[in-house]
Design a protein around this motif. Structure first.
Motif, short mmCIF file in Angstrom:
data_model
loop_
_atom_site.label_atom_id
_atom_site.label_comp_id
_atom_site.label_asym_id
_atom_site.label_seq_id
_atom_site.Cartn_x
_atom_site.Cartn_y
_atom_site.Cartn_z
N TYR A 175 19.08 -47.06 105.12
CA TYR A 175 18.03 -48.08 105.15
C TYR A 175 18.24 -49.00 103.96
N ALA A 176 18.14 -50.30 104.17
CA ALA A 176 18.24 -51.28 103.08
C ALA A 176 16.98 -52.13 103.05
N ILE A 177 16.23 -52.01 101.97
CA ILE A 177 15.05 -52.84 101.74
C ILE A 177 15.51 -53.92 100.76
N ILE A 178 15.70 -55.13 101.27
CA ILE A 178 16.25 -56.23 100.48
C ILE A 178 15.14 -57.24 100.18
N VAL A 179 14.75 -57.33 98.92
CA VAL A 179 13.73 -58.30 98.51
C VAL A 179 14.35 -59.70 98.57
N PRO A 180 13.71 -60.65 99.26
CA PRO A 180 14.28 -61.98 99.44
C PRO A 180 14.11 -62.86 98.20
N SER A 181 14.88 -62.54 97.17
CA SER A 181 14.85 -63.31 95.93
C SER A 181 16.16 -63.10 95.18
N ASN A 182 16.53 -64.09 94.37
CA ASN A 182 17.69 -63.97 93.48
C ASN A 182 17.27 -63.77 92.04
N ALA A 183 15.98 -63.76 91.77
CA ALA A 183 15.45 -63.64 90.41
C ALA A 183 15.13 -62.18 90.09
N THR A 184 15.78 -61.63 89.08
CA THR A 184 15.59 -60.22 88.73
C THR A 184 14.12 -59.85 88.52
N PRO A 185 13.33 -60.65 87.76
CA PRO A 185 11.92 -60.27 87.57
C PRO A 185 11.15 -60.20 88.89
N ARG A 186 11.38 -61.16 89.79
CA ARG A 186 10.67 -61.17 91.08
C ARG A 186 11.09 -59.98 91.93
N ILE A 187 12.38 -59.62 91.89
CA ILE A 187 12.86 -58.47 92.65
C ILE A 187 12.20 -57.20 92.12
N GLN A 188 12.19 -57.03 90.79
CA GLN A 188 11.61 -55.82 90.21
C GLN A 188 10.12 -55.72 90.48
N GLU A 189 9.41 -56.84 90.40
CA GLU A 189 7.97 -56.81 90.72
C GLU A 189 7.74 -56.38 92.17
N SER A 190 8.59 -56.84 93.05
CA SER A 190 8.46 -56.48 94.46
C SER A 190 8.87 -55.04 94.71
N HIS A 191 9.87 -54.55 93.96
CA HIS A 191 10.28 -53.15 94.10
C HIS A 191 9.12 -52.21 93.80
N ILE A 192 8.37 -52.49 92.76
CA ILE A 192 7.28 -51.56 92.44
C ILE A 192 6.14 -51.70 93.46
N LEU A 193 5.92 -52.89 94.00
CA LEU A 193 4.96 -53.04 95.10
C LEU A 193 5.38 -52.18 96.28
N ILE A 194 6.65 -52.26 96.68
CA ILE A 194 7.16 -51.48 97.80
C ILE A 194 7.09 -49.99 97.48
N GLY A 195 7.43 -49.61 96.25
CA GLY A 195 7.32 -48.21 95.84
C GLY A 195 5.89 -47.71 95.96
N HIS A 196 4.93 -48.53 95.56
CA HIS A 196 3.52 -48.14 95.67
C HIS A 196 3.11 -47.99 97.14
N ILE A 197 3.58 -48.89 97.98
CA ILE A 197 3.26 -48.79 99.42
C ILE A 197 3.80 -47.47 99.97
N LEU A 198 5.04 -47.13 99.63
CA LEU A 198 5.62 -45.88 100.10
C LEU A 198 4.82 -44.68 99.61
N CYS A 199 4.47 -44.66 98.32
CA CYS A 199 3.68 -43.55 97.77
C CYS A 199 2.34 -43.42 98.47
#
Length: 195
Positions: free
Chosen positions: A158-182
């Motif tokens: 499975y690949a969850i690809i955040v649609p951004s090229n900006a590291t801060p925006r990707i990381q912010e979205s990663h923790i949102l997705i992590g929280h959704i999974l939890c």
């Protein structure tokens, strides 16, 4: 300065809005959540790894599962491979930094477990090597990435690809997705499920 702060917040919100509007991405997040729940229902565990800020995200997600996310319930087995400095430094010294996660998976991963590799670029060599070790052991793999997904997206189940090229925006979205999974994992296992 106020304008700059507002622009940063707006940019972060725009990235999350792009995720919200991407049905394929929403479906992938949903499928990863279901896979995690099944892993736990079969008495297995999740393992996570990343570098730098992604290491912190791996630890954050694992802590939410082992401790608690939204309510008191039994601990859920999850392990961040980024936390044991003796392992990291011994493996890095003896085998090289590219092996710090794959070597741990060789010793700890079991068939039926699930591994989440986190990287903003999708090209972290030590996570790529970890995916190879996971595949050899019958471990389901999830790439939590950004940009174009990098090499990791093609390797993962499975690949969850955040649609951004900006590291801060990707990381912010990663923790949102992590929280959704939890949240979903916790509610599906102990809270009566989610609609």
């Amino acid at each position: 300065m106020e304008r700059y702060i507002r622009a940063q917040i707006a940019d972060s919100a725009a990235t999350k809005q792009a995720i919200l509007e991407n049905q394929e991405l929403i479906n992938t997040i949903m499928n990863v959540a279901k896979a995690c729940v099944e892993v736990y229902r079969h008495g297995k565990k999740t393992l996570l790894a990343g570098n730098g800020g992604s290491a912190a995200d791996a630890q954050h997600i694992a802590a939410e599962l082992v401790g608690r996310y939204g309510f008191d319930r039994p601990s859920i087995p999850s392990l961040a491979l980024t936390t044991d400095t003796s392992n990291l430094t011994a493996i890095g010294n003896d085998y090289g930094y590219d092996k710090v996660f794959s070597r741990q998976l060789e010793g700890m991963a079991q068939e039926g477990d699930l591994f989440i590799g986190i990287s903003t670029s999708g090209n972290s060599q030590n996570i790529i090597n970890a995916f190879e070790s996971a595949a050899d052991r019958g471990v389901t793999t999830v790439a939590l990435v950004g940009r174009d997904g990098g090499k990791m997206a093609a390797m993962a189940d499975y690949a969850i690809i955040v649609p951004s090229n900006a590291t801060p925006r990707i990381q912010e979205s990663h923790i949102l997705i992590g929280h959704i999974l939890c949240d979903i994992i916790e509610k599906e296992l102990f809270g009566g499920g989610v609609a």
